[in-house]
Design a protein around this motif. Structure first.
Motif, mmCIF file in Angstrom:
data_model
loop_
_atom_site.group_PDB
_atom_site.id
_atom_site.type_symbol
_atom_site.label_atom_id
_atom_site.label_comp_id
_atom_site.label_asym_id
_atom_site.label_seq_id
_atom_site.Cartn_x
_atom_site.Cartn_y
_atom_site.Cartn_z
ATOM 1 N N PHE A 196 0.815 -1.207 0.000
ATOM 2 C CA PHE A 196 0.000 0.000 0.000
ATOM 3 C C PHE A 196 0.854 1.265 0.000
ATOM 4 O O PHE A 196 0.394 2.336 -0.377
ATOM 5 N N PHE A 197 2.091 1.163 0.405
ATOM 6 C CA PHE A 197 2.982 2.330 0.387
ATOM 7 C C PHE A 197 3.500 2.621 -1.023
ATOM 8 O O PHE A 197 3.553 3.765 -1.470
ATOM 9 N N PHE A 198 3.882 1.548 -1.728
ATOM 10 C CA PHE A 198 4.476 1.739 -3.052
ATOM 11 C C PHE A 198 3.444 1.819 -4.192
ATOM 12 O O PHE A 198 3.765 2.273 -5.282
ATOM 13 N N LEU A 204 2.008 4.142 -9.398
ATOM 14 C CA LEU A 204 1.017 4.708 -10.325
ATOM 15 C C LEU A 204 1.428 6.105 -10.777
ATOM 16 O O LEU A 204 1.277 6.472 -11.953
ATOM 17 N N ALA A 205 1.964 6.901 -9.859
ATOM 18 C CA ALA A 205 2.392 8.255 -10.195
ATOM 19 C C ALA A 205 3.549 8.235 -11.188
ATOM 20 O O ALA A 205 3.576 8.995 -12.170
ATOM 21 N N LEU A 225 5.625 8.786 -16.777
ATOM 22 C CA LEU A 225 6.331 8.232 -17.944
ATOM 23 C C LEU A 225 5.440 8.237 -19.173
ATOM 24 O O LEU A 225 5.877 8.555 -20.291
ATOM 25 N N LEU A 226 4.171 7.899 -19.000
ATOM 26 C CA LEU A 226 3.248 7.896 -20.140
ATOM 27 C C LEU A 226 3.071 9.299 -20.703
ATOM 28 O O LEU A 226 3.033 9.509 -21.920
#
Length: 463
Positions: free
Chosen positions: A22-24, A29-30, A35-36
């Protein structure tokens, strides 16, 4: 027991791996989103800047604009850039070979509807019933107050109408003034006026040795200062119910020292490009640029038109340079550099389509010349607010082509069926009367059509 169970559940410990997940998760996602976005920006910027990735958007700044012309030619003048040139002009280029049309069925203009698709556009008026009803009411009730000036005024030459028929490509403002002064729309009672006319001629101010281009802005500023202090009408609306006429392109800077006039007053101008500041289509009026001809061309039989398209003019814009580069040696599109030794009218009479290609400015008399000679206009002038667009459906009698479609121009014109060409030519004959100056003015001619455009812009609230 129930209380103890709840307390123990709240104190339950999760394994370390679960906490790390849950931390990573949000951080992952960010980073992925970043990158996208970066990849998207990189690829799209490459598309618009890399000549190899787009056949249409190669920057013209990588080489001389002479490269757009015929290889080996050194007789062409330097291409100038006008004050209304945009980024589209400055970075305008097209494929270096005309084989693009063979490689792709569609051009970019096709995708966005810029190529002059003429299907289902046979009606020349947007709404003939509304137009005729409003036109009748306009003739009955429309009133204009003209600021008065005496014949002994030091600037009577720029304020009063001509006592002769002017000639040249920029005389629309002079014909309009002459027709207005002799019309039933003039009122001497400013309290019943819908609009107020400032009768100075930008064309005459430009050529007056006392004014010229250098003092033009000061003259206009002083003129508005004087009428706003001598009369109460300007101050009631900030000039919103005032208008002036101009056909020469210098009118684009005439109001630069009177911001209130530039933003509020109605401008009747030939340089009607809605891409630059200073022209507002909902407020201003596109005045047709008409070079009045002394003689009627006579027969306009279309069967004698054995040439596909015609253009003659200077290479003073990237669009014209591209046109000559692709079509100067073509057997069906006649593109001639400079003026012809013979009258252009003879060439337009034998052509099915006549090209209006943006030059130093967006406006030109070539559109109305084409209509005069019964030739279907092809509009190659992006952002041109064409005259009388509130009334006329231009797709019913002209072909509008995007700059980027120059390499496939012949394919576009040849793709117009015989039936479509027939009603385009038929509609050209119907709209010719709207693009003529007459002395005296005649119903539905350029003067009355311009008055109707003013009628549409009159204030609905009387002060």
């Amino acid at each position: 027991m129930g209380k103890s169970s709840v307390y123990n559940a709240s104190k339950q410990q999760y394994p370390p791996t679960f906490k790390l997940f849950f931390f990573f998760l949000p951080i992952s996602l960010a980073i992925t989103s970043f990158l996208l976005i970066f990849i998207y920006i990189y690829t799209t910027s490459k598309l618009s800047t890399d000549p190899q990735s787009s056949p249409f958007l190669e920057p013209a700044t990588n080489y001389s604009l002479f490269d757009l012309l015929i290889p080996g030619s050194t007789d062409y003048e330097t291409i100038q850039f006008s004050i209304d040139n945009t980024a589209e002009d400055l970075f305008f280029d097209l494929p270096r070979t005309s084989s693009y049309a063979k490689q792709n069925q569609w051009s970019l203009g096709d995708l966005f509807g810029f190529t002059g698709n003429t299907l289902n556009n046979t009606e020349i008026y947007h709404d003939i019933d509304v137009f005729l009803e409003d036109y009748k009411e306009m003739n009955k009730s429309f009133k204009i107050f003209v600021y008065p000036h005496k014949p002994d005024d030091p600037f009577a030459n720029v304020l009063l109408p001509e006592d002769y028929n002017p000639e040249g490509p920029y005389t629309s403002e002079l014909y309009f003034k002459k027709a207005l002064f002799n019309s039933h729309f003039i009122t001497k009672d400013p309290n019943e006026a819908h609009l107020f006319y400032m009768p100075f001629s930008i064309l005459h101010l430009r050529h007056d040795p006392r004014i010229g281009p250098e003092k033009l802005q000061d003259f206009v500023k002083d003129y508005i200062f004087n009428i706003s202090h001598k009369y109460p009408f300007w101050n009631r609306t900030g000039g919103a119910d005032h208008f002036y006429t101009a056909c020469h392109s210098i009118s684009e800077i005439a109001m630069d020292k009177t911001v209130e006039a530039k933003e509020n007053s109605i401008q009747l101008v030939c340089t009607s490009t809605y891409f630059v500041t200073g022209y507002f289509p909902h407020k201003d009026v596109s005045l047709p640029q008409i070079w009045v001809k002394k003689h009627d061309p006579g027969t306009l039989v279309s069967s004698k038109r054995n040439r596909l398209a015609f253009f003659a003019g200077r290479v003073n814009s990237p669009v014209r340079a591209a046109l000559f580069k692709h079509w100067v040696n073509d057997t069906e599109i006649f593109a001639h550099f400079g003026g012809l030794e013979t009258n252009d009218g003879k060439e337009q009479l034998r052509s099915k389509f006549c090209l209006h290609v943006k030059g130093f400015e967006i406006n030109t008399a070539r559109v109305t010349d084409a209509l005069h000679y019964g030739c279907v206009p092809v509009i190659l002038a992006n952002h041109h607010d064409l005259p009388f667009t509130d009334i006329l459906n231009w797709k019913s009698f002209s072909v509008v082509v995007h700059y980027m479609d120059v390499p496939v121009l012949r394919k576009i014109l040849q793709g117009i069926s015989f039936e479509e060409l027939s009603w385009l030519q038929s509609n050209v004959m119907k709209v010719r009367k709207h693009f003529e100056w007459n002395v005296p003015a005649v119903d539905y001619d350029a003067f009355y059509m311009t008055m109707y455009e003013l009628w549409l812009r009159k204030s609905s609230v009387r002060v």
